[in-house]
Scaffold this motif. Structure first.
Motif, PDB file in Angstrom:
ATOM      1  N   HIS A 109     -12.607  -1.575   2.721  1.00 29.81           N
ATOM      2  CA  HIS A 109     -13.286  -1.902   1.463  1.00 29.81           C
ATOM      3  C   HIS A 109     -12.338  -1.742   0.275  1.00 29.81           C
ATOM      4  O   HIS A 109     -11.428  -0.906   0.295  1.00 29.81           O
ATOM      5  N   GLY A 110     -12.561  -2.563  -0.746  1.00 26.04           N
ATOM      6  CA  GLY A 110     -11.689  -2.528  -1.922  1.00 26.04           C
ATOM      7  C   GLY A 110     -11.793  -1.253  -2.731  1.00 26.04           C
ATOM      8  O   GLY A 110     -10.968  -1.000  -3.605  1.00 26.04           O
ATOM      9  N   ALA A 151      -6.340  -0.982   0.168  1.00 21.41           N
ATOM     10  CA  ALA A 151      -7.294  -1.924   0.772  1.00 21.41           C
ATOM     11  C   ALA A 151      -6.619  -3.152   1.342  1.00 21.41           C
ATOM     12  O   ALA A 151      -6.986  -3.647   2.409  1.00 21.41           O
ATOM     13  N   ARG A 152      -5.624  -3.658   0.647  1.00 18.04           N
ATOM     14  CA  ARG A 152      -4.968  -4.881   1.111  1.00 18.04           C
ATOM     15  C   ARG A 152      -4.242  -4.660   2.431  1.00 18.04           C
ATOM     16  O   ARG A 152      -4.118  -5.567   3.255  1.00 18.04           O
ATOM     17  N   LYS A 210     -11.197   2.500  -7.080  1.00 20.83           N
ATOM     18  CA  LYS A 210     -10.450   1.413  -6.441  1.00 20.83           C
ATOM     19  C   LYS A 210      -9.491   1.979  -5.406  1.00 20.83           C
ATOM     20  O   LYS A 210      -8.772   2.930  -5.650  1.00 20.83           O
TER      21      LYS A 210
END
Length: 775
Positions: free
Chosen positions: A116-117, A110-111, A106
């Protein structure tokens, strides 16, 4: 070999990839799936310097972009150990990389970076492999300053853009946010462009190198973007950086020299493009509302948002979320200005110059995401600070008020800090002006050493301490016609009456200042304690029992996202993002509603989004929680409603605010449309005052006027708590004898309260504020 270079011969890779490997698209990369015999292929759009981790392991990060037209089309690749060192030597932007034997994890950024997450982790120890196809040298040299070999570029008008294409374009800057540090590792800038077609394009630009982003200084500048990717989102075209993105920026002033701003030493600029820049300048001059020169300090007034071109002469850390910039522009602010309370030893800058400029500098307090950039600024550099807010500490009497300068957190309305080069025309003009300014005490101060300055400062501090024993540390803001009355006379007089007094503060309660904050309803005049965090947690836990109603998701005025947590409870969390003109706003302008979240999750959201409203689902609509919980959270402040006076209305009433041309999401407006009677934060304290004739207890009931600190912000702001503690230590210095205490000039009023059959006289301080030199 873990790192291998490839060639393309007759359309195929040489040497060929292992036959057991199969290509995996970005959209199929998900945690929990088996990617053992898979590889991911993409183009390098960003690479970071080779570094070492804390344990000495080499670390290299690149960003790969696939060729899809998906909204998210790039992913972070984290390379460790010897493989990191090998890759850093050969990988360049524009190369094609094939990554195999990777671990999917993870991505914590990403945010923020919009990628991509998950990210891919590779190392030689894990059996990973990276295959690199380097772009031919003719590609890397395609943009060259030599006109004879420069390619012919085609530029796309903004009304001809198509989803999924990579284009070159020209545009006029209609709005921009100066580069800021995202919560990932990149710098980010947002630019809205327009051209003669009158079509707008908003571009979000990321880069790990600040200098690689466009050098935009003001609205009306002209930019040229090469290789920007276009995508459609919510019916609107948007631009994002892609592999090989490059930019030039030009002054948008008609008649100014056509000189490109860029950090690149290699670029093309054809003769016909100069004509394009001139045509855009002329069109902008007659079709766009372009702001004039930045304001001068001599022209500012309270309650103003403005841009300032200035020179930095001092800086200091104030607390974890705020930083002081001491600047000047050669003019003098017409109002008394706030001096941020810091220790002299904490202020970075040349002491002699700071003293000489003491009447011309202003203190600008910058917050949150601007702090990191502010720390890196060099003393003496020239800045353009965008959207500074001037705030008047006391609006009732300008004779005793002062103006504060704030650069609030976030990037709303283009807030930010830009460093101007010395070659900039505005800097040249400012330097010439600054050199002509006559500085106070220049002859006497030039001969003083820094040690003499320190000694002088200490003597001044001692004199100030003695002066405070004679002069009042408070200021009266009204009723100047009243004469002083001694406390003994007041005690022997009937109520209600108003008095002017001169007394000393012997003691005060509560001693723990945070306990003085209460919640007050102006309608029913009730007071209550500020609920603690445990109460909020319990209410949120109770509301999470009711599952979100999918039929209430994604209406005409908000867009919904729901997911299930991975813990044992598997809570369902839903966030409803309120839209404006059927579009989602930037996070710092967005109001959102949340179902099923914990207080920790909600506080995280408040750091990124403007407003958060906790809600729960019913059969037909969303509704507020119990009013023991805040009906709104904004920044670090919780807003509560009065249970007795509120009549909650349906959440859909918020849609009327969302439909306004520029939703401000002010708490009072939100409360009004939701039928909430808001509770106001207020200071409640008891002062024991003495004057030699007697003593009396007077109550302080104040929202922000006395301390010049908003009661609503004190509980969540360490700097304001320290400021309040310093103020009280000045009004009532601990360990001092009564004779050594400073004098307070106050207005107090007496009033009667009947308790059963007994009537008592009480006293309250009013129309009084702490003196400017105390705060």
């Amino acid at each position: 070999m873990p790192v291998q270079l490839l060639k393309i011969i007759k359309g195929k890779y040489e040497p060929p990839l292992p036959s057991h490997l199969q290509r995996e698209d970005l959209k199929h990369l998900h945690a929990g799936l088996d990617h053992t015999n898979k590889y991911f292929q993409g183009v390098v759009i960003l690479s970071y310097p080779l570094t070492k981790l804390g344990d000495g392991t080499d670390f290299f990060k690149i960003v790969l972009q696939d060729n899809s037209c998906a909204r998210i089309d790039s992913i972070n690749i984290l390379i460790y150990g010897k493989m990191a060192d090998d890759c850093a030597k050969v990988i360049r932007n524009g190369d094609t990389c094939i990554v195999a034997g990777f671990k999917l994890a993870k991505s914590p950024t990403a945010r923020e970076d919009g990628r991509h997450g998950c990210h891919l982790e590779v190392s030689e120890e894990a059996g990973s492999a990276i295959y690199i196809y380097a772009q031919p040298s003719t590609t890397t040299a395609s943009e060259t300053a030599s006109v004879s070999v420069a390619p012919k570029y085609v530029y796309t008008p903004l009304d001809h853009l198509k989803d999924g294409t990579i284009v070159n374009l020209y545009g006029i800057v209609k709005f921009f946010k100066p580069p800021y540090v995202s919560k990932g590792t990149d710098y980010c800038s947002v630019v809205t462009l327009v051209d003669q077609s009158n079509v707008k394009l908003t571009c979000t630009l990321f880069n790990g190198n600040l200098d690689s982003l466009p050098k935009i200084y003001k609205i009306g500048d002209i930019v040229r973007f090469h290789r920007i990717k276009i995508r459609e989102y919510n019916g609107q075209m948007q631009g994002i950086t892609s592999a090989g993105f490059a930019s030039l920026t030009f002054d948008g002033t008609v008649g100014a020299p056509v000189i490109p701003r860029t950090s690149s030493k290699v670029y093309t600029f054809m003769d016909e493009e100069e004509k394009t820049v001139e045509e855009l300048r002329i069109w902008a001059a007659s079709n766009l509302s372009i702001s004039g020169p930045a304001a001068k300090l001599s022209g500012v007034r309270p309650m103003l948002f403005f841009d300032l071109t200035c020179q930095l002469v001092g800086k200091a850390q104030v607390d974890g979320s705020s930083f002081l910039l001491k600047v000047w522009d050669g003019t003098k602010c017409p109002y008394p200005t706030w001096r941020v309370p810091i220790e002299a030893r904490d202020l970075e800058g040349e002491k002699v110059l700071l003293h000489r400029l003491r009447n011309l500098t202003v203190d600008i307090l910058v917050y949150d995401n601007h702090v990191q950039l502010a720390k890196s600024l060099k003393i003496g550099s020239f800045l353009r600070i965008y959207s500074i807010h001037t705030k008047q500490a006391s609006a009732e009497n300008e004779d005793v008020s002062h103006v504060e300068f704030h650069l609030h957190g976030g990037t709303c309305y283009g807030r930010g800090i830009g460093v101007l080069p010395e070659s900039h025309p505005d800097v040249k003009e400012l330097k010439t002006f600054l050199e002509s300014v006559e500085l106070a005490d220049s002859q006497s101060m030039d001969s003083m050493s820094s040690l003499e300055l320190d000694s002088t400062s200490n003597n001044i501090a001692d004199l100030e301490s003695q002066r405070c024993q004679q002069l009042s540390v408070t200021v009266l803001t009204d009723h100047q016609d009243l004469s002083n009355t001694v406390l003994k006379t007041i005690r022997n007089s009937r109520a209600p009456q108003q008095y002017r007094i001169r007394a000393k503060l012997r003691t005060f309660k509560p001693q723990k200042l945070y306990q003085s904050i209460k919640l007050h309803c102006s309608k029913c005049n009730s007071l209550q304690e500020v609920p603690d965090g445990d109460t909020f947690d319990l209410i949120l836990q109770g509301s999470a029992v009711t599952p979100p109603n999918p039929e209430l998701h994604s209406t005409s005025w908000y867009e919904s996202v729901m997911w299930t947590t991975q813990d044992q409870k598997q809570r369902k969390i839903t966030i409803h993002f309120v839209k404006h003109d059927e579009m989602l706003l930037y996070p710092e302008d967005t109001l959102l509603m949340i179902e099923g979240g914990t207080s920790k999750e909600i506080w995280k959201l408040t750091r990124r989004f403007k407003c958060v409203i906790p809600v729960r689902s019913t059969k037909n609509d969303l509704e507020l929680l119990d009013l023991s919980a805040p009906f709104l959270l904004q920044g670090k402040v919780k807003y509560y409603g009065c249970k007795q006076c509120s009549t909650p209305k349906p959440i859909k009433n918020l849609s009327s605010l969302a439909a306004e041309p520029r939703p401000s999401w002010e708490p009072t407006e939100i409360a009004q449309v939701l039928g909430i009677e808001p509770l106001q934060y207020v200071f409640i304290m008891k002062f024991t005052l003495v004057d030699g004739t007697g003593a009396l207890n007077a109550y302080l009931f104040d929202y922000e006027k006395f301390f010049q600190i908003p009661a609503s912000e004190i509980l969540s702001n360490n700097f304001l708590q320290q400021k309040m503690q310093m103020t009280m230590n000045t009004l009532c210095p601990p360990g001092r004898k009564l004779d050594d205490l400073p004098w307070l000039e106050c207005f107090i009023k007496s009033y009667n309260i009947t308790d059963g059959k007994k009537q008592q006289v009480y006293y309250q301080i009013f129309d009084t504020t702490v003196a400017e030199d105390v705060v």
